[in-house]
Design an enzyme around this catalytic site. Structure first.
Site, PDB file in Angstrom:
ATOM      1  CG  HIS A  18      23.289 -15.845  83.324  1.00 44.30           C
ATOM      2  ND1 HIS A  18      22.629 -14.778  82.756  1.00 44.30           N
ATOM      3  CD2 HIS A  18      24.255 -16.201  82.437  1.00 44.30           C
ATOM      4  CE1 HIS A  18      23.180 -14.503  81.590  1.00 44.30           C
ATOM      5  NE2 HIS A  18      24.164 -15.348  81.375  1.00 44.30           N
ATOM      6  CG  HIS A  41      30.295 -19.346  71.302  1.00 43.76           C
ATOM      7  ND1 HIS A  41      30.856 -20.522  71.772  1.00 43.76           N
ATOM      8  CD2 HIS A  41      30.233 -19.473  69.950  1.00 43.76           C
ATOM      9  CE1 HIS A  41      31.114 -21.319  70.739  1.00 43.76           C
ATOM     10  NE2 HIS A  41      30.739 -20.713  69.631  1.00 43.76           N
ATOM     11  CB  SER A  97      28.038 -15.900  80.399  1.00 45.55           C
ATOM     12  OG  SER A  97      26.849 -16.624  80.193  1.00 45.55           O
ATOM     13  CD  GLU A 115      30.905 -12.756  70.010  1.00 47.10           C
ATOM     14  OE1 GLU A 115      30.662 -12.924  68.799  1.00 47.10           O
ATOM     15  OE2 GLU A 115      30.406 -13.473  70.920  1.00 47.10           O
ATOM     16  CG  ASP A 139      36.798 -21.199  65.052  1.00 46.70           C
ATOM     17  OD1 ASP A 139      35.793 -21.094  64.339  1.00 46.70           O
ATOM     18  OD2 ASP A 139      37.090 -22.236  65.695  1.00 46.70           O
ATOM     19  CB  ALA A 140      34.016 -20.354  69.604  1.00 43.91           C
ATOM     20  CG  ASP A 160      25.694 -19.146  75.666  1.00 45.43           C
ATOM     21  OD1 ASP A 160      24.779 -19.640  74.997  1.00 45.43           O
ATOM     22  OD2 ASP A 160      25.560 -18.114  76.342  1.00 45.43           O
TER      23      ASP A 160
END
Length: 276
Positions: A18, A41, A97, A115, A139-140, A160
């Site tokens: 961060h 994510h 984040s 997410e 799906d990321a 992430d």
């Protein structure tokens, strides 16, 4: 390695990630042009350090708790953003984040969060209510490519994942290669946990083979010698970091190392260019 955000909220890895995200976005915002920020994510967005998951590991004691008690001015902005989500009360909430990035937005900037986990996505929507963030449940890796190039000329993608799947690093490598073909000038940040050194060395070699001209690797090792089978630290791959960010990085890394080094260990944070 399973790295669900809720178990590790506010730990040393969160602090480093961060703090560097804040510095990176702030450097990009030195120019007035709009930014699109994408978190593939996103997790839940906000975590209660008194909750069962965080209490089970107690990792926040070596991360956000230590930094809140630190007085290095280079970490002031991180402390400000953590305290902002806690109001005037005790700092028991740790922003993920999404909440960090939402506090950095200017009127011209946009924030897109993703997410896939249904319950986490539901929590994320509630946490981000009242902010301009858009929340997806996809799906990321599909979303990562689908949103490129960004609608604005500049943007940042934050990747992430929890590293629950054995092919996570392979999917990141393949998607990053495709993303660079669509969006060669974009900024991408990839976070990863450090457990065993050989696994990471192999991954770094695979990323080198992508031939990305500007690929910066920052690694934070908590202990003076590797501790077998446990979390040893974390790192970030940063594609196309701006000059203002890289120039300010060395003193920030030293401030972070000093603030969160475990008792009896100096720790180490390094930076290395992989693509130059």
């Amino acid at each position: 390695m399973n790295y669900r955000h809720s178990f590790h909220a506010g730990n040393s890895a969160d602090v480093v990630k961060h703090s560097l995200l804040i510095a990176l976005v702030s450097a990009l915002q030195q120019k007035p042009g709009a930014l699109t920020l994408i978190d593939t994510h996103a997790g839940c967005g906000l975590y209660d350090l008194r909750g069962d998951d965080a209490q089970r590991t107690g990792e926040a004691e070596g991360g956000v708790v230590r930094v809140l008690a630190d007085n290095n001015p280079l970490l002031d902005e991180y402390r400000r953003l953590v305290r902002a989500v806690n109001g005037d009360g005790e700092s028991h909430l740790s922003p993920g984040s999404p909440r960090i990035l939402s506090q950095l937005l200017r009127p011209q900037d946009s924030l897109i969060l993703n997410e896939k986990h249904p319950e986490d996505a539901k929590t994320l929507r509630a946490v981000m209510r009242g902010t301009p963030a858009a929340v997806h449940e996809r799906d990321a890796y599909e979303l990562w490519l689908a949103l490129l190039p960004t609608r604005t000329s500049r943007g940042v993608v934050v990747v992430d994942p929890p590293y629950e799947q054995t092919d996570e690093r392979a999917r990141i490598t393949a998607t990053l290669g495709s993303a660079m073909r669509k969006w060669a000038h974009g900024v991408t940040v990839i976070w990863y946990p450090l457990k065993d050194r050989p696994t990471h060395v192999r991954w770094k070699q695979q990323l080198r083979r992508l031939g990305i001209p500007k690929l910066l690797n920052v690694e934070h090792w908590l202990y003076d010698t590797d501790q077998p089978g446990i979390f040893n630290g974390s790192g970030l791959f940063i594609v196309n970091p701006p000059y203002a960010f890289t120039q300010a990085l060395p003193p920030l890394l030293e401030a972070l190392r000093a603030a969160i080094a475990p008792e009896g260990h100096r720790g180490d944070i390094t930076e290395e260019w992989l693509g130059r």
